[in-house]
Design a protein around this motif. Structure first.
Motif: not given
Length: 180
Positions: A86-87, A160-162, A78-81, A125-129
């Motif tokens: 996107x990080x 970023x928040x959505x 859900x969070x990734x969608x 939602x984060x990139x691996x780094x």
């Protein structure tokens, strides 16, 4: 088993139960003798660098039993969608042959001793780094959602928040308290 010295406590092994040396000995005692795998004979020249390890030309496998916390895949997805994979820190969206890739990072970790909840408001939602840096406490996020590089003490951007995914500030406060 932890009290008997057979398991490394989860709080010391990042939530993954691991056998101690005593636990491994006890396991082998109950399993009977296990023949070591045959070691292949490999003929090769020694590296010029004496510190370079030889490695293993034929790595073997061992069976391991662990316990882990069962996370909600639905919460992570859900969070990734919501963030389109996107990080939330750097805005990077990794594209792979199987689709976009991002990681769901808990702000207040699950399990002992943290006991964080597995809910969207406790997940980023984060990139691996940035996931690794966040988990190690190298990034802090203020209640105003400013991301701070702990090494330099400088702001590196804004989280970023959505719509549909707001982070609860109490989890950010917990994270900052844990990583001082």
């Amino acid at each position: 088993m932890e009290r008997e010295g057979l398991l490394v406590p989860a709080r010391e092994s990042r939530g993954i139960w691991t056998l101690t040396e005593t636990g491994s000995d006890e396991y082998r005692r109950h399993q009977g003798p296990i023949a070591p795998p045959p070691q292949p004979t490999v003929t090769r020249e020694r590296s010029i660098d004496p510190l370079q390890p030889d490695g293993n030309q034929s790595p073997t496998r061992v069976e391991v039993t662990t316990q882990r916390i069962v996370r909600s895949t639905a919460v992570a997805e859900y969070v990734k969608r919501i963030h389109d994979n996107t990080c939330q820190i750097c805005g990077t969206r990794l594209s792979t042959p199987t689709g976009a890739y991002a990681e769901a990072a808990h702000i207040q970790p699950l399990g002992r001793p943290h006991e964080g909840p597995d809910v969207p408001s406790n997940v980023l939602c984060l990139c691996p780094n940035h996931h690794v840096l966040f988990d190690l406490g190298m990034l802090h996020i203020t209640n105003d959602l400013v991301v701070i590089d702990q090494h330099s003490g400088t702001p590196i951007g804004r989280l970023a928040e959505r719509p549909g995914h707001q982070v609860e500030r109490r989890y950010l406060e917990y994270h900052r308290a844990q990583h001082g």
